[in-house]
Design an enzyme around this catalytic site. Sequence first.
Site, PDB file in Angstrom:
ATOM      1  N   CYS A  41       0.850  -1.187   0.000  1.00  0.00           N
ATOM      2  CA  CYS A  41       0.000   0.000   0.000  1.00  0.00           C
ATOM      3  C   CYS A  41       0.893   1.248   0.000  1.00  0.00           C
ATOM      4  O   CYS A  41       1.768   1.376  -0.850  1.00  0.00           O
ATOM      5  CB  CYS A  41      -0.965  -0.063   1.167  1.00  0.00           C
ATOM      6  SG  CYS A  41      -2.340   1.116   1.056  1.00  0.00           S
ATOM      7  N   ASP A  83      -8.190  -3.380  -7.963  1.00  0.00           N
ATOM      8  CA  ASP A  83      -7.813  -2.434  -6.915  1.00  0.00           C
ATOM      9  C   ASP A  83      -8.292  -1.035  -7.294  1.00  0.00           C
ATOM     10  O   ASP A  83      -7.755  -0.424  -8.217  1.00  0.00           O
ATOM     11  CB  ASP A  83      -6.294  -2.437  -6.748  1.00  0.00           C
ATOM     12  CG  ASP A  83      -5.810  -1.540  -5.617  1.00  0.00           C
ATOM     13  OD1 ASP A  83      -6.616  -0.757  -5.083  1.00  0.00           O
ATOM     14  OD2 ASP A  83      -4.614  -1.626  -5.278  1.00  0.00           O
ATOM     15  N   HIS A 116      -7.317  -4.696  -3.644  1.00  0.00           N
ATOM     16  CA  HIS A 116      -6.326  -4.040  -2.805  1.00  0.00           C
ATOM     17  C   HIS A 116      -6.172  -4.832  -1.503  1.00  0.00           C
ATOM     18  O   HIS A 116      -7.137  -5.374  -0.970  1.00  0.00           O
ATOM     19  CB  HIS A 116      -6.781  -2.611  -2.494  1.00  0.00           C
ATOM     20  CG  HIS A 116      -5.739  -1.783  -1.831  1.00  0.00           C
ATOM     21  ND1 HIS A 116      -4.636  -1.301  -2.514  1.00  0.00           N
ATOM     22  CD2 HIS A 116      -5.614  -1.344  -0.554  1.00  0.00           C
ATOM     23  CE1 HIS A 116      -3.887  -0.605  -1.681  1.00  0.00           C
ATOM     24  NE2 HIS A 116      -4.452  -0.618  -0.493  1.00  0.00           N
TER      25      HIS A 116
END
Length: 245
Positions: free
Chosen positions: A125, A183, A214
């Site tokens: 991330c 995502d 994600h």
Amino acid sequence: MMVKQEVRDIDTPTGTMRCYLYRPDSEGLFSTIIFYSEIFQQTAPIARAATMLAGHGFVVLVPEVFHELNPIGTVLAYDDEGKDKGNQDKFTKALEHHDSDTQALVDFAMSQPFCTNQVGAMGVCIGGHLAYRAALNIDVVGAFCLYPTDIHSSTLPANPGNDSLSRTGDIEAELVLVFGKQDPHVPSEGRRLIYDRLTETGRKFTYIEVNAQHAFMRDEGDRYDPALALQIYQQAVAFFHRVLR
């Protein structure tokens, strides 16, 4: 290998940075992976991932990425409150301060009697973004970036022209980027922008897109894909064994 954990506090230009160190419980010298967390800092999934990497023969350093903005030891929950605080921190801390953190981590690793002078970076991330950013450091020879956010949008605070996308041509390290096609944080046009910039600037990189959402690597929550996560971790370990000779 069995793994032992230590806690180290590292001095940086912006204050003390708590760092969690994982290393093989064995004699010898080991290459280092700086492992950048999500906005939540070192949660249980991050600790488990770091332990797994260390068990393959690496020293793994997990810094508190927002150490200036929280009390030492802060871990944010995977809930709305934690997400809101983490995003607030993300949009507050300048990339230049992440750069000085990375330099402090590199200096720390190279001063340890159990570390070689080979350093890589990995993250998930925003941590994927920070691993990409760490590749600007001349001493970081490889970076494995898992669904890195905010590169394509250049939305993290930085001096003009110093955002990570603009600096792509300055990266000398080898890169691996992994994105989930489902995502929403890095849509297809954003992924294409990063790919094109890496290609235009002649960087050495591997680009992987998988059918995943994600945070598919995080072993908590509905988006976790265990089989795919194992496959990607195996690729990461192989990558670091190759580049961190």
